[in-house]
Design a protein around this motif. Structure first.
Motif, PDB file in Angstrom:
ATOM      1  N   ILE A 140       0.811  -1.169  -0.225  1.00 20.08           N
ATOM      2  CA  ILE A 140      -0.080   0.135  -0.104  1.00 20.08           C
ATOM      3  C   ILE A 140       0.719   1.277   0.125  1.00 20.08           C
ATOM      4  CG2 ILE A 140      -1.415   1.279   1.222  1.00 20.08           C
ATOM      5  CD1 ILE A 140      -2.919  -1.175   2.170  1.00 20.08           C
ATOM      6  N   ALA A 141       1.903   1.169   0.858  1.00 16.08           N
ATOM      7  CA  ALA A 141       2.703   2.346   0.878  1.00 16.08           C
ATOM      8  C   ALA A 141       3.615   2.626  -0.550  1.00 16.08           C
ATOM      9  CB  ALA A 141       3.808   2.186   2.059  1.00 16.08           C
ATOM     10  N   TRP A 142       3.993   1.527  -1.129  1.00 15.66           N
ATOM     11  CA  TRP A 142       4.749   1.757  -2.322  1.00 15.66           C
ATOM     12  C   TRP A 142       3.682   2.194  -3.579  1.00 15.66           C
ATOM     13  CZ3 TRP A 142       3.315  -1.794  -6.424  1.00 15.66           C
ATOM     14  CH2 TRP A 142       4.238  -1.801  -7.584  1.00 15.66           C
ATOM     15  N   ALA A 143       2.555   1.486  -3.630  1.00 16.39           N
ATOM     16  CA  ALA A 143       1.418   2.018  -4.431  1.00 16.39           C
ATOM     17  C   ALA A 143       1.032   3.515  -4.278  1.00 16.39           C
ATOM     18  CB  ALA A 143       0.186   1.168  -4.203  1.00 16.39           C
ATOM     19  N   PHE A 144       0.907   4.013  -2.735  1.00 16.03           N
ATOM     20  CA  PHE A 144       0.697   5.362  -2.821  1.00 16.03           C
ATOM     21  C   PHE A 144       1.598   6.156  -3.283  1.00 16.03           C
ATOM     22  CE2 PHE A 144       0.076   8.914   0.376  1.00 16.03           C
ATOM     23  CZ  PHE A 144      -1.240   9.446  -0.091  1.00 16.03           C
ATOM     24  N   ARG A 145       2.939   5.878  -3.051  1.00 12.71           N
ATOM     25  CA  ARG A 145       4.103   6.787  -3.475  1.00 12.71           C
ATOM     26  C   ARG A 145       3.972   6.563  -5.052  1.00 12.71           C
ATOM     27  NH1 ARG A 145       7.115   3.679  -0.004  1.00 12.71           N
ATOM     28  NH2 ARG A 145       8.167   2.594  -1.874  1.00 12.71           N
ATOM     29  N   LYS A 146       3.612   5.789  -5.655  1.00 11.22           N
ATOM     30  CA  LYS A 146       3.815   5.591  -7.140  1.00 11.22           C
ATOM     31  C   LYS A 146       2.422   6.644  -7.695  1.00 11.22           C
ATOM     32  CE  LYS A 146       6.655   2.572  -8.445  1.00 11.22           C
ATOM     33  NZ  LYS A 146       7.922   3.084  -9.373  1.00 11.22           N
ATOM     34  N   LEU A 147       1.232   6.576  -6.869  1.00 12.40           N
ATOM     35  CA  LEU A 147       0.219   7.319  -7.367  1.00 12.40           C
ATOM     36  C   LEU A 147       0.687   8.893  -7.146  1.00 12.40           C
ATOM     37  CD1 LEU A 147      -2.892   7.672  -8.313  1.00 12.40           C
ATOM     38  CD2 LEU A 147      -3.256   7.486  -5.944  1.00 12.40           C
ATOM     39  N   LEU A 148       1.051   9.196  -5.867  1.00 14.73           N
ATOM     40  CA  LEU A 148       1.477  10.674  -5.866  1.00 14.73           C
ATOM     41  C   LEU A 148       2.529  11.151  -6.896  1.00 14.73           C
ATOM     42  CD1 LEU A 148       1.767  10.756  -1.998  1.00 14.73           C
ATOM     43  CD2 LEU A 148      -0.213  11.112  -3.463  1.00 14.73           C
ATOM     44  N   GLU A 149       3.547  10.440  -7.146  1.00 18.26           N
ATOM     45  CA  GLU A 149       4.460  10.730  -8.105  1.00 18.26           C
ATOM     46  C   GLU A 149       3.993  10.925  -9.510  1.00 18.26           C
ATOM     47  OE1 GLU A 149       8.061   8.306  -5.832  1.00 18.26           O
ATOM     48  OE2 GLU A 149       7.268   7.389  -7.740  1.00 18.26           O
ATOM     49  N   GLU A 150       2.935  10.341  -9.835  1.00 18.42           N
ATOM     50  CA  GLU A 150       2.467  10.286 -11.113  1.00 18.42           C
ATOM     51  C   GLU A 150       1.386  11.528 -11.277  1.00 18.42           C
ATOM     52  OE1 GLU A 150       0.547   6.503 -12.537  1.00 18.42           O
ATOM     53  OE2 GLU A 150       2.228   5.484 -12.318  1.00 18.42           O
ATOM     54  N   GLN A 151       0.992  12.075 -10.230  1.00 18.78           N
ATOM     55  CA  GLN A 151       0.167  13.303 -10.109  1.00 18.78           C
ATOM     56  C   GLN A 151       0.946  14.475  -9.816  1.00 18.78           C
ATOM     57  OE1 GLN A 151      -3.204  12.680 -10.852  1.00 18.78           O
ATOM     58  NE2 GLN A 151      -2.837  10.603 -11.408  1.00 18.78           N
ATOM     59  N   ALA A 152       2.254  14.473  -9.489  1.00 24.41           N
ATOM     60  CA  ALA A 152       3.023  15.464  -9.204  1.00 24.41           C
ATOM     61  C   ALA A 152       2.928  16.760 -10.381  1.00 24.41           C
ATOM     62  CB  ALA A 152       4.437  15.148  -8.939  1.00 24.41           C
ATOM     63  N   PRO A 153       3.221  17.959 -10.303  1.00 26.49           N
ATOM     64  CA  PRO A 153       3.443  18.338  -8.853  1.00 26.49           C
ATOM     65  C   PRO A 153       2.316  18.442  -7.865  1.00 26.49           C
ATOM     66  CG  PRO A 153       3.470  20.314 -10.435  1.00 26.49           C
ATOM     67  CD  PRO A 153       3.394  18.882 -11.116  1.00 26.49           C
ATOM     68  N   LEU A 154       2.649  18.391  -6.642  1.00 26.21           N
ATOM     69  CA  LEU A 154       1.222  17.848  -5.683  1.00 26.21           C
ATOM     70  C   LEU A 154       1.774  18.286  -4.384  1.00 26.21           C
ATOM     71  CD1 LEU A 154      -1.493  16.579  -6.010  1.00 26.21           C
ATOM     72  CD2 LEU A 154      -0.395  14.574  -5.267  1.00 26.21           C
ATOM     73  N   VAL A 155       0.821  18.911  -3.728  1.00 27.93           N
ATOM     74  CA  VAL A 155       0.908  19.159  -2.164  1.00 27.93           C
ATOM     75  C   VAL A 155      -0.028  18.311  -1.626  1.00 27.93           C
ATOM     76  CG1 VAL A 155       0.702  20.890  -0.393  1.00 27.93           C
ATOM     77  CG2 VAL A 155       1.569  21.532  -2.408  1.00 27.93           C
ATOM     78  N   VAL A 156       0.334  17.415  -0.634  1.00 33.62           N
ATOM     79  CA  VAL A 156      -0.675  16.441   0.180  1.00 33.62           C
ATOM     80  C   VAL A 156      -0.792  16.946   1.539  1.00 33.62           C
ATOM     81  CG1 VAL A 156      -1.295  14.137   0.954  1.00 33.62           C
ATOM     82  CG2 VAL A 156       0.003  14.644  -1.209  1.00 33.62           C
ATOM     83  N   CYS A 157      -1.943  17.622   2.061  1.00 27.34           N
ATOM     84  CA  CYS A 157      -2.207  18.092   3.384  1.00 27.34           C
ATOM     85  C   CYS A 157      -2.707  16.981   4.304  1.00 27.34           C
ATOM     86  CB  CYS A 157      -3.059  19.121   3.205  1.00 27.34           C
ATOM     87  SG  CYS A 157      -2.478  20.645   2.346  1.00 27.34           S
ATOM     88  N   PHE A 158      -2.140  16.701   5.226  1.00 24.01           N
ATOM     89  CA  PHE A 158      -2.658  15.621   6.225  1.00 24.01           C
ATOM     90  C   PHE A 158      -2.755  16.510   7.565  1.00 24.01           C
ATOM     91  CE2 PHE A 158      -0.357  12.186   3.601  1.00 24.01           C
ATOM     92  CZ  PHE A 158      -1.612  11.576   3.299  1.00 24.01           C
ATOM     93  N   ASP A 159      -4.042  16.518   8.092  1.00 24.44           N
ATOM     94  CA  ASP A 159      -4.349  17.348   9.361  1.00 24.44           C
ATOM     95  C   ASP A 159      -4.619  16.271  10.786  1.00 24.44           C
ATOM     96  OD1 ASP A 159      -4.689  19.474  10.863  1.00 24.44           O
ATOM     97  OD2 ASP A 159      -6.841  20.022  10.062  1.00 24.44           O
ATOM     98  N   ASP A 160      -4.225  16.837  11.780  1.00 25.37           N
ATOM     99  CA  ASP A 160      -4.503  16.305  12.959  1.00 25.37           C
ATOM    100  C   ASP A 160      -3.789  14.789  12.937  1.00 25.37           C
ATOM    101  OD1 ASP A 160      -6.008  17.785  14.375  1.00 25.37           O
ATOM    102  OD2 ASP A 160      -7.963  17.265  13.314  1.00 25.37           O
ATOM    103  N   ILE A 161      -2.519  14.859  12.391  1.00 29.43           N
ATOM    104  CA  ILE A 161      -1.758  13.453  12.549  1.00 29.43           C
ATOM    105  C   ILE A 161      -1.284  13.134  13.584  1.00 29.43           C
ATOM    106  CG2 ILE A 161      -0.826  13.934  10.313  1.00 29.43           C
ATOM    107  CD1 ILE A 161       1.951  14.467  11.353  1.00 29.43           C
TER     108      ILE A 161
END
Length: 297
Positions: A140-161
């Motif tokens: 899952i972690a590897w696939a998520f990285r792949k997805l983000l890289e293909e959608q770049a440039p991208l800012v991913v905001c994670f709140d309340d971590i």
């Protein structure tokens, strides 16, 4: 959305109380602000520099804004995102619920509305969305990285971590460490208790309350000076407290901590362990500033 009403027998209540189970959360992903941001120039520039590094190096940068509730983490992030030439997606960690390890990741994937071009990675993302056989956390972690890289440039905001489960926090760290070849910014927001769980969390930027002069600027000069000073003093430089107290003053009410904020403060006090709470209870007898000798006595 909510489910069917249930009647609960609660302590202190003579009759059963109606309650509705929460089934889903909907609404705007982006908060609206009615007042201009005051101060935070240094912190805003640090965010811009982080994105510039990601863009120039085609790398993934992890940037964490750390601060107490109401201090302005979301507002700072919103100001940074204005006019940014990149895609923006958001996810929020929840403090409640079962099976929510990947809740913020699923939110991001749904907003992107895409899967990686690699078929194995696509299978892992579909599994994350509940379509297909279960896969490992590493996949899952590897696939998520792949997805983000293909959608770049991208800012991913994670709140309340600070509420994120360990598997999610490890996913964020591994994404920042292993993602290459694409400009990505992982912008995380958290309360200080994150460092109680993860003291080695990479280089968070601590957002402090506003200095007195900037808190006064946020209050403005449209109200009597005496009321203005009381708001500045009572708010402690917390922008949320300033704006809520200012709203009360505008309505002709007393300058005091509103009920909604008192509930927020009470909830934070309830999270303290017994020893910490005893110290605060005894120190409060002396006042906002108290001394070790007073507590010991």
């Amino acid at each position: 959305s909510v489910g069917e009403e249930r009647r609960l027998d609660l302590k202190g209540k003579a009759d059963p109380v109606g309650a509705y189970p929460l089934l889903g959360v909907t609404g705007e992903l982006e908060r609206r602000f009615s007042t201009p941001m005051v101060g935070r120039g240094r912190e805003l520039q640090a965010l811009r520099d982080a994105f510039a590094r990601a863009d120039a190096d085609r790398s993934c940068q992890l940037f964490t804004i750390l601060g107490s509730a109401g201090v302005g983490k979301v507002r700072l992030a919103a100001e940074f995102l204005v006019g940014l030439e990149a895609g923006v997606v958001r996810g929020r960690c929840l403090s409640y619920g079962e099976g929510i390890t990947y809740w913020p990741v699923v939110e991001v994937v749904k907003q992107l509305d895409a899967v990686p071009t690699d078929e194995q990675a696509a299978r892992a993302i579909r599994s994350l969305l509940g379509d297909g056989d279960a896969v490992s956390t590493d996949e899952i972690a590897w696939a998520f990285r792949k997805l983000l890289e293909e959608q770049a440039p991208l800012v991913v905001c994670f709140d309340d971590i600070q509420w994120g489960e360990e598997t999610f926090l490890e996913l964020v760290e591994s994404t920042a460490l292993l993602s290459t070849g694409a400009p990505l910014l992982l912008l995380c927001m958290a309360r200080p208790e994150l460092l109680d769980r993860r003291p080695g969390w990479p280089a968070p930027l601590r957002l402090e309350p506003l200095p007195e002069a900037e808190a006064g600027e946020l209050v403005g000069a449209a109200i009597p000076d005496e009321v203005r000073q009381r708001i500045i003093r009572a708010s402690g430089g917390n922008p949320l407290f300033v704006t809520e107290m200012l709203a009360l003053a505008d309505e002709g009410g007393d300058v005091e901590v509103p009920a909604t904020l008192r509930a927020l403060l009470t909830a934070r006090l309830d999270q303290l362990d017994q020893a910490e709470r005893r110290v605060l209870e005894r120190g409060a007898v002396e006042g906002e500033l108290f001394h070790r000798g007073t507590v010991q006595a």
